[in-house]
Enzyme design. Structure first.
Site, PDB file in Angstrom:
ATOM      1  N   PRO A   2      -0.670  -0.341  -1.134  1.00 40.46           N
ATOM      2  CA  PRO A   2       0.630  -0.444  -0.461  1.00 40.46           C
ATOM      3  C   PRO A   2       1.056   0.892   0.143  1.00 40.46           C
ATOM      4  CG  PRO A   2       0.893  -0.586  -2.852  1.00 40.46           C
ATOM      5  CD  PRO A   2      -0.576  -0.572  -2.576  1.00 40.46           C
ATOM      6  N   GLU A   3       1.529   0.852   1.365  1.00 43.84           N
ATOM      7  CA  GLU A   3       2.072   2.046   2.003  1.00 43.84           C
ATOM      8  C   GLU A   3       3.593   1.929   2.049  1.00 43.84           C
ATOM      9  OE1 GLU A   3       0.358   4.195   5.034  1.00 43.84           O
ATOM     10  OE2 GLU A   3      -1.654   3.360   4.865  1.00 43.84           O
ATOM     11  N   ARG A 128      -5.685  -3.516 -11.522  1.00 44.13           N
ATOM     12  CA  ARG A 128      -6.452  -2.272 -11.661  1.00 44.13           C
ATOM     13  C   ARG A 128      -5.710  -1.204 -12.466  1.00 44.13           C
ATOM     14  NH1 ARG A 128      -8.913  -1.028  -5.806  1.00 44.13           N
ATOM     15  NH2 ARG A 128     -10.045   0.517  -7.029  1.00 44.13           N
TER      16      ARG A 128
END
Ligand code: ZN
Length: 292
Positions: A2-3, A128
């Site tokens: 995600p940015e 993750r």
């Protein structure tokens, strides 16, 4: 990963169910994400009211009626799912502001659960576990190592051509490398930097100190434009669940350069083809014809 626009979209999605709401129940299903959770995580948050949900760089900040602020980072794969009591109504009926998953997230990756007094259930999934959460003293938050050296927000007034001119002065590194430096501007990532440089027609490899102020003005405007468009696209994804590709915080964009190696440059009047080069360990997508 995600940015900034994705994080801002998550913030916008979570704000209506968290801001002004009291956390009635908090559950940490494991002692750590990327880093250990504080020992008093559940204790501090249970009964706390979220007074404001904001964003700094790629951090989500839940201000509380407590000394501490809940700081959340999505890492590579962190996402939130919101369930509200009214969602249990008509089968499959979704309302604006609700979020659908293409595939139900695996419950074994549901690590943190927040339930508000109003009945909303916010679950943090992270397969993750590169994401992290912490409780940091609100009064000294800006001095914490995660925040102390951060440059201005790219959508704030403090980010302008004069700021870039000063930050780039005498620097021989490419503009792209420096725009990824969080001390110069906070929260910009590889994808949006590639996009903005293409739209501003500035070579990612041009020594940053040699870019003129008018061109930096264009660059600032294009950085703001790509971020604003992406945030708007994220917002529309939230409103139109049919286009959601897997839940809150992740949505598909069509990019002009990113991942378009070998395809035509989309800048008006340019017949160039998008190239790719590895720069400081990251793929840089650019047009060798119009980006000077
Ligand atoms: Zn071009």
């Amino acid at each position: 990963m995600p940015e900034l626009p994705e994080v801002e979209t998550v913030r916008g999605g979570l704000a209506p169910v968290l801001e002004g709401h009291r956390l009635a129940r908090v559950e940490a299903r494991r002692p750590d994400l990327r880093f250990p959770l504080p020992d008093n995580f559940v204790q501090v948050l249970t009964g706390a009211t979220v007074t404001r949900l904001s964003r700094r760089a790629k951090y989500l900040l839940a201000s509380l009626d407590r000394e501490d602020t809940l700081v959340m980072h999505l890492g590579m794969s962190g996402r939130f799912e919101i369930a509200r009591p009214e969602a249990a109504g008509a089968e499959g009926a979704m309302r604006p502001g609700q979020f659908a998953y293409a595939a139900a997230p695996d419950p074994k990756h549901a690590h943190i659960v927040f339930e508000t007094e109003a009945g909303a259930k916010v679950t943090y999934y992270d397969p993750r576990r590169f994401g992290y959460m912490a409780l940091l003293n609100a009064a000294t938050l800006s001095l914490h190592p995660w925040f102390a050296g951060l440059g201005p927000e790219p959508l704030s007034d403090a980010f302008d051509a004069a700021h870039l001119k000063a930050a780039f002065a005498g620097r021989k590194q490419g503009a792209k490398t420096l725009l990824l430096d969080q001390r110069i501007v906070a929260g910009l990532g590889n994808i949006y930097v590639c996009e903005a440089l293409n739209r501003a027609r500035i070579s990612p490899f041009k020594p940053a100190g040699r870019i003129s102020k008018p061109r930096l003005q264009t660059l600032v405007a294009e950085i703001r434009a790509v971020l604003t468009e992406a945030i708007a696209a994220g917002g529309s994804t939230l409103r139109d669940y049919a286009q959601a590709d897997g839940g809150l915080g992740y949505f598909q964009h069509r990019f002009r350069t990113y991942d378009r190696e070998g395809e035509s440059c989309l800048n008006a009047g340019c017949k160039g083809v998008i190239g790719r080069r590895v720069q400081a360990g990251r793929s840089t997508f650019y047009c060798p014809v119009c980006q000077k």
